[in-house]
Design a protein around this motif. Structure first.
Motif, PDB file in Angstrom:
ATOM      1  N   SER A  16       0.767  -1.306   0.025  1.00 55.54           N
ATOM      2  CA  SER A  16       0.032   0.136   0.047  1.00 55.54           C
ATOM      3  C   SER A  16       0.760   1.374  -0.065  1.00 55.54           C
ATOM      4  O   SER A  16       2.033   1.246   0.382  1.00 55.54           O
ATOM      5  N   ALA A  64     -14.482   5.262  -0.278  1.00 58.31           N
ATOM      6  CA  ALA A  64     -15.893   5.574  -0.242  1.00 58.31           C
ATOM      7  C   ALA A  64     -16.106   6.552   0.756  1.00 58.31           C
ATOM      8  O   ALA A  64     -17.178   6.356   1.447  1.00 58.31           O
ATOM      9  N   ASP A  65     -15.329   7.693   0.734  1.00 58.36           N
ATOM     10  CA  ASP A  65     -15.513   8.770   1.701  1.00 58.36           C
ATOM     11  C   ASP A  65     -15.695   8.449   3.160  1.00 58.36           C
ATOM     12  O   ASP A  65     -15.920   9.241   4.078  1.00 58.36           O
ATOM     13  N   CYS A  95      -5.926   9.904   0.643  1.00 57.86           N
ATOM     14  CA  CYS A  95      -7.110   9.772  -0.320  1.00 57.86           C
ATOM     15  C   CYS A  95      -6.689  10.018  -1.713  1.00 57.86           C
ATOM     16  O   CYS A  95      -5.491  10.565  -2.222  1.00 57.86           O
ATOM     17  N   GLY A  96      -7.391   9.470  -2.854  1.00 60.59           N
ATOM     18  CA  GLY A  96      -6.790   9.404  -4.184  1.00 60.59           C
ATOM     19  C   GLY A  96      -7.302  11.034  -4.792  1.00 60.59           C
ATOM     20  O   GLY A  96      -6.269  11.427  -5.525  1.00 60.59           O
ATOM     21  N   GLY A 130      -3.062  11.155  -2.753  1.00 57.59           N
ATOM     22  CA  GLY A 130      -2.228  10.238  -1.760  1.00 57.59           C
ATOM     23  C   GLY A 130      -1.571   8.905  -2.812  1.00 57.59           C
ATOM     24  O   GLY A 130      -0.784   8.409  -2.624  1.00 57.59           O
TER      25      GLY A 130
HETATM   26  C1  LIG Z   1     -12.662   1.069  -3.251  1.00 58.53           C
HETATM   27  C2  LIG Z   1     -11.854   2.170  -3.154  1.00 58.53           C
HETATM   28  C3  LIG Z   1     -12.579   3.134  -2.950  1.00 58.53           C
HETATM   29  C4  LIG Z   1     -11.956   4.525  -2.809  1.00 58.53           C
HETATM   30  N1  LIG Z   1     -12.553   5.643  -2.472  1.00 58.53           N
HETATM   31  C5  LIG Z   1     -12.081   6.912  -2.216  1.00 58.53           C
HETATM   32  C6  LIG Z   1     -12.789   8.113  -2.034  1.00 58.53           C
HETATM   33  O1  LIG Z   1     -14.083   8.109  -1.624  1.00 58.53           O
HETATM   34  N2  LIG Z   1     -12.009   9.223  -2.414  1.00 58.53           N
HETATM   35  C7  LIG Z   1     -10.979   9.370  -2.563  1.00 58.53           C
HETATM   36  O2  LIG Z   1     -10.373  10.479  -2.643  1.00 58.53           O
HETATM   37  N3  LIG Z   1     -10.032   8.318  -2.850  1.00 58.53           N
HETATM   38  C8  LIG Z   1     -10.572   7.067  -2.890  1.00 58.53           C
HETATM   39  N4  LIG Z   1     -10.086   5.846  -3.007  1.00 58.53           N
HETATM   40  C9  LIG Z   1      -8.545   6.046  -3.379  1.00 58.53           C
HETATM   41  C10 LIG Z   1      -7.530   5.678  -2.245  1.00 58.53           C
HETATM   42  O3  LIG Z   1      -7.848   6.346  -1.322  1.00 58.53           O
HETATM   43  C11 LIG Z   1      -6.090   5.975  -2.619  1.00 58.53           C
HETATM   44  O4  LIG Z   1      -5.837   5.105  -3.876  1.00 58.53           O
HETATM   45  C12 LIG Z   1      -5.075   5.527  -1.623  1.00 58.53           C
HETATM   46  O5  LIG Z   1      -3.935   6.137  -2.052  1.00 58.53           O
HETATM   47  C13 LIG Z   1      -5.053   4.148  -1.367  1.00 58.53           C
HETATM   48  O6  LIG Z   1      -4.196   4.025  -0.213  1.00 58.53           O
HETATM   49  P1  LIG Z   1      -3.557   2.474   0.155  1.00 58.53           P
HETATM   50  O7  LIG Z   1      -2.325   2.167  -1.020  1.00 58.53           O
HETATM   51  O8  LIG Z   1      -2.818   2.998   1.369  1.00 58.53           O
HETATM   52  O9  LIG Z   1      -4.404   1.647   0.177  1.00 58.53           O
HETATM   53  C14 LIG Z   1     -10.560   4.707  -3.221  1.00 58.53           C
HETATM   54  C15 LIG Z   1      -9.883   3.604  -3.394  1.00 58.53           C
HETATM   55  C16 LIG Z   1     -10.520   2.381  -3.627  1.00 58.53           C
HETATM   56  C17 LIG Z   1      -9.700   1.156  -4.067  1.00 58.53           C
END
Ligand SMILES: Cc1cc2nc3c(=O)[nH]c(=O)nc-3n(C[C@H](O)[C@H](O)[C@H](O)COP(=O)(O)O)c2cc1C
Length: 200
Positions: A16, A64-65, A95-96, A130
């Protein structure tokens, strides 16, 4: 002695972005740290360890927020198995999307958990973009903020921090679109196929 347990609550913890953010935190932390990935099988093991630490840092993504289910389920176990000595809880969330404020609801959830379960809430770092920022020349922006987070935790001067890529939303959207189109192409998918709801 002051020390920190770092818990990665990403559903894809071993690979991650949260793992990388936690590693940067460990690099800058002046207090000793121990790192664990949360998974379905180790909730009780972690609950038993927590009492040995004066501080706890949750590192996790926005899903998902909200908080990811990995974290939600762990918090349920922790609620039923509280440690004798409760650490101060801080949060590093990414967050993404580009706006760090997207993380606000998840931070509120963590604050309510702390209030209802008798934990002191410490510092927060909210990261926008992120998923992308680590692979860009702006990586040092996020490293610098994580250092500030580590300093605030070790000095117990708790604060709320945020960081994102210093580009416009329009430029971010354009760059992300071409990133995902290229990603699809590498996996044999056209732009049109990427735009459908069929994921397999
Ligand atoms: C199922 C899912 C839901 C997500 N929901 C959001 C969201 O609501 N808002 C957002 O900004 N990013 C969202 N993201 C993006 C993640 O927050 C982002 O890719 C993050 O860098 C993942 O971190 P990790 O690698 O530590 O798991 C979502 C990603 C996934 C796979």
């Amino acid at each position: 002695m002051e020390n920190i347990i770092i818990l990665n609550a990403s559903p894809r913890a071993p690979k991650s972005n949260s793992k990388t953010y936690a590693q940067i935190f460990q690099k800058y932390s002046k207090l000793p740290t121990e790192y664990f990935n949360i998974n379905k099988l180790n909730h009780m093991e972690i609950c038993n360890k927590i009492k040995q630490f004066s501080q706890l840092l949750f590192v996790f993504p926005l899903y998902a927020d909200s908080i990811p289910v990995t974290l939600l389920n762990f918090l349920k176990t922790l609620e039923n198995n509280p440690p004798k000595n409760k650490p101060v809880i801080s949060v590093l969330i990414n967050c993404g999307f580009i706006e760090p404020e997207q993380n606000d609801t998840a931070v509120k959830i963590m604050k309510i958990f702390c209030k209802q379960n008798g934990y002191v809430f410490g510092s927060v770092l909210k990261i926008g973009s992120g998923e992308a920022i680590l692979e860009t020349p702006f990586r040092f922006f996020v490293s610098r903020k994580i250092k500030k987070l580590a300093d605030s935790v070790s000095k117990k001067k708790f604060c709320e921090l945020k960081v994102t890529m210093p580009i416009t939303k329009k430029a971010f959207l354009k760059a992300s679109e071409s990133y995902w189109i290229n990603y699809g192409r590498k996996n044999g998918l056209s732009k049109e196929e990427m735009q459908t709801l069929k994921i397999e």
